[in-house]
Design a protein around this motif. Structure first.
Motif, PDB file in Angstrom:
ATOM      1  N   ARG A 285       0.834  -1.209   0.000  1.00 26.81           N
ATOM      2  CA  ARG A 285       0.000   0.000   0.000  1.00 26.81           C
ATOM      3  C   ARG A 285       0.864   1.254   0.000  1.00 26.81           C
ATOM      4  O   ARG A 285       0.542   2.242  -0.637  1.00 26.81           O
ATOM      5  N   ALA A 286       1.991   1.214   0.691  1.00 30.44           N
ATOM      6  CA  ALA A 286       2.912   2.351   0.673  1.00 30.44           C
ATOM      7  C   ALA A 286       3.363   2.640  -0.755  1.00 30.44           C
ATOM      8  O   ALA A 286       3.388   3.794  -1.191  1.00 30.44           O
TER       9      ALA A 286
ATOM     10  N   ILE B   7       7.073   3.621   7.153  1.00 30.70           N
ATOM     11  CA  ILE B   7       6.232   2.591   7.752  1.00 30.70           C
ATOM     12  C   ILE B   7       6.605   2.463   9.233  1.00 30.70           C
ATOM     13  O   ILE B   7       7.778   2.366   9.575  1.00 30.70           O
ATOM     14  N   LEU B   8       5.594   2.522  10.094  1.00 31.34           N
ATOM     15  CA  LEU B   8       5.778   2.426  11.543  1.00 31.34           C
ATOM     16  C   LEU B   8       5.384   1.034  12.006  1.00 31.34           C
ATOM     17  O   LEU B   8       4.296   0.550  11.666  1.00 31.34           O
ATOM     18  N   VAL B   9       6.250   0.409  12.793  1.00 32.89           N
ATOM     19  CA  VAL B   9       5.999  -0.940  13.286  1.00 32.89           C
ATOM     20  C   VAL B   9       6.277  -0.977  14.782  1.00 32.89           C
ATOM     21  O   VAL B   9       7.371  -0.604  15.219  1.00 32.89           O
ATOM     22  N   PRO B  10       5.307  -1.446  15.586  1.00 35.19           N
ATOM     23  CA  PRO B  10       5.561  -1.593  17.021  1.00 35.19           C
ATOM     24  C   PRO B  10       6.344  -2.874  17.287  1.00 35.19           C
ATOM     25  O   PRO B  10       6.193  -3.862  16.569  1.00 35.19           O
ATOM     26  N   SER B  11       7.174  -2.853  18.297  1.00 35.37           N
ATOM     27  CA  SER B  11       7.902  -4.065  18.673  1.00 35.37           C
ATOM     28  C   SER B  11       8.301  -3.982  20.132  1.00 35.37           C
ATOM     29  O   SER B  11       8.920  -3.000  20.544  1.00 35.37           O
ATOM     30  N   THR B  12       7.955  -4.990  20.892  1.00 35.86           N
ATOM     31  CA  THR B  12       8.281  -5.025  22.312  1.00 35.86           C
ATOM     32  C   THR B  12       9.656  -5.631  22.540  1.00 35.86           C
ATOM     33  O   THR B  12      10.550  -4.998  23.093  1.00 35.86           O
ATOM     34  N   SER B  13       9.855  -6.857  22.090  1.00 40.38           N
ATOM     35  CA  SER B  13      11.118  -7.566  22.330  1.00 40.38           C
ATOM     36  C   SER B  13      12.145  -7.331  21.232  1.00 40.38           C
ATOM     37  O   SER B  13      13.338  -7.492  21.435  1.00 40.38           O
TER      38      SER B  13
ATOM     39  N   GLU C  88      13.631  -7.600   7.824  1.00 40.61           N
ATOM     40  CA  GLU C  88      13.850  -8.632   6.807  1.00 40.61           C
ATOM     41  C   GLU C  88      12.919  -8.427   5.610  1.00 40.61           C
ATOM     42  O   GLU C  88      13.340  -8.528   4.460  1.00 40.61           O
ATOM     43  N   GLU C  89      11.660  -8.145   5.882  1.00 43.27           N
ATOM     44  CA  GLU C  89      10.673  -7.993   4.812  1.00 43.27           C
ATOM     45  C   GLU C  89      10.867  -6.707   4.006  1.00 43.27           C
ATOM     46  O   GLU C  89      10.555  -6.672   2.819  1.00 43.27           O
ATOM     47  N   LEU C  90      11.363  -5.660   4.635  1.00 48.32           N
ATOM     48  CA  LEU C  90      11.464  -4.356   3.979  1.00 48.32           C
ATOM     49  C   LEU C  90      12.858  -4.047   3.445  1.00 48.32           C
ATOM     50  O   LEU C  90      13.044  -3.051   2.747  1.00 48.32           O
ATOM     51  N   LYS C  91      13.822  -4.903   3.772  1.00 47.26           N
ATOM     52  CA  LYS C  91      15.195  -4.693   3.308  1.00 47.26           C
ATOM     53  C   LYS C  91      15.199  -4.618   1.773  1.00 47.26           C
ATOM     54  O   LYS C  91      14.585  -5.439   1.107  1.00 47.26           O
ATOM     55  N   GLY C  92      15.875  -3.613   1.256  1.00 51.08           N
ATOM     56  CA  GLY C  92      15.939  -3.451  -0.192  1.00 51.08           C
ATOM     57  C   GLY C  92      14.809  -2.614  -0.774  1.00 51.08           C
ATOM     58  O   GLY C  92      14.804  -2.316  -1.962  1.00 51.08           O
ATOM     59  N   THR C  93      13.845  -2.217   0.063  1.00 50.61           N
ATOM     60  CA  THR C  93      12.779  -1.333  -0.415  1.00 50.61           C
ATOM     61  C   THR C  93      13.173   0.104  -0.075  1.00 50.61           C
ATOM     62  O   THR C  93      14.034   0.335   0.783  1.00 50.61           O
ATOM     63  N   PRO C  94      12.527   1.074  -0.700  1.00 46.13           N
ATOM     64  CA  PRO C  94      12.839   2.471  -0.360  1.00 46.13           C
ATOM     65  C   PRO C  94      12.157   2.957   0.918  1.00 46.13           C
ATOM     66  O   PRO C  94      12.330   4.106   1.317  1.00 46.13           O
ATOM     67  N   LEU C  95      11.412   2.092   1.584  1.00 51.66           N
ATOM     68  CA  LEU C  95      10.680   2.502   2.781  1.00 51.66           C
ATOM     69  C   LEU C  95      11.607   2.776   3.962  1.00 51.66           C
ATOM     70  O   LEU C  95      12.549   2.029   4.204  1.00 51.66           O
ATOM     71  N   HIS C  96      11.287   3.841   4.680  1.00 50.32           N
ATOM     72  CA  HIS C  96      12.000   4.145   5.922  1.00 50.32           C
ATOM     73  C   HIS C  96      11.246   3.468   7.053  1.00 50.32           C
ATOM     74  O   HIS C  96      10.066   3.732   7.289  1.00 50.32           O
TER      75      HIS C  96
ATOM     76  N   VAL D 200      17.608   1.967  10.458  1.00 51.50           N
ATOM     77  CA  VAL D 200      16.269   1.906  11.038  1.00 51.50           C
ATOM     78  C   VAL D 200      16.199   2.888  12.204  1.00 51.50           C
ATOM     79  O   VAL D 200      17.132   2.978  13.002  1.00 51.50           O
ATOM     80  N   THR D 201      15.106   3.618  12.297  1.00 51.91           N
ATOM     81  CA  THR D 201      14.877   4.514  13.421  1.00 51.91           C
ATOM     82  C   THR D 201      14.134   3.743  14.502  1.00 51.91           C
ATOM     83  O   THR D 201      13.127   3.097  14.227  1.00 51.91           O
ATOM     84  N   ILE D 202      14.647   3.796  15.728  1.00 45.71           N
ATOM     85  CA  ILE D 202      13.985   3.147  16.863  1.00 45.71           C
ATOM     86  C   ILE D 202      13.694   4.220  17.897  1.00 45.71           C
ATOM     87  O   ILE D 202      14.595   4.939  18.327  1.00 45.71           O
ATOM     88  N   ILE D 203      12.430   4.321  18.267  1.00 48.13           N
ATOM     89  CA  ILE D 203      12.057   5.285  19.299  1.00 48.13           C
ATOM     90  C   ILE D 203      11.327   4.571  20.424  1.00 48.13           C
ATOM     91  O   ILE D 203      10.672   3.557  20.218  1.00 48.13           O
TER      92      ILE D 203
END
Length: 196
Positions: A29-30, A38-44, A53-61, A92-95
């Motif tokens: 969709r992006a 693309i924003l993704v939540p992650s706890t661990s 892994e899925e987005l590697k090689g795409t232009p998505l930040h 990758v940006t991690i906040i």
């Protein structure tokens, strides 16, 4: 014409099993909309690893939003620190930010000395119950990311959320800052669990 046709995906059940598909759907969709973040939540860190892994090689930040230090145990950040270092090296940006739809309010509502719900918690519960737990997470992550300056508020983002672990909800969101919460717009729900 005044309308358009787009695909919407429904997962049979919520949960981690939908993670890779949800990330792929978000990336698709992006690309369709020309969205760059693309924003993704992650706890661990596991969902972050899969997203990378899925987005590697795409232009998505990729922007990962994690729980705050002390969310489950005082002084402990649940995210894998070594993975965080590797992801940051890869761009990758991690906040890490306080849950804007609960945060301090949760301390009051869960205290035996001070009780009662809050408007913030009511908004969170409405998003969880009426639409999907992942929608609440996607909205909250978008607010956190905007408040921390990791994303702007003028361009749409793809925001994912999940129901316990992994991700199962994909949205197109026009961000806002928390103090301007009602300026945030969920413009599309691209994927979500049908049964919650």
């Amino acid at each position: 014409m005044g309308y358009c046709t787009k695909k919407v995906y429904y997962f049979d059940k919520p949960g981690e099993a939908n993670t890779r598909d949800a990330i792929r759907i978000g990336a698709e969709r992006a690309q369709e909309l020309g969205i760059s973040t693309i924003l993704v939540p992650s706890t661990s860190g596991e969902t972050a690893r899969v997203a990378y892994e899925e987005l590697k090689g795409t232009p998505l930040h990729l922007v990962i939003v994690t729980h705050v230090v002390g969310f489950s145990n005082p002084g402990v950040w649940e995210f894998d620190a070594d993975l965080a270092a590797d992801l940051r090296k890869a761009g990758v940006t991690i906040i890490t930010g306080t849950h804007v739809l609960s945060g301090l309010e949760r301390a009051f509502s869960s205290s035996p000395k001070v009780s009662g719900g809050s408007r913030s918690e009511a908004v969170a519960e409405a998003l969880r119950r009426i639409i999907a737990v992942g929608l609440k997470v996607a909205v909250e992550c978008t607010l956190i990311a905007a408040d921390q300056g990791a994303i702007g508020v003028s361009d749409e983002v793809i925001a994912l959320g999940g129901t316990a672990s992994g991700v199962d909800t994909v949205c197109v969101i026009k961000p806002s800052h928390t103090q301007r919460f009602f300026d945030l717009q969920v413009r599309e729900i691209v994927a979500m669990p049908r049964d919650r």
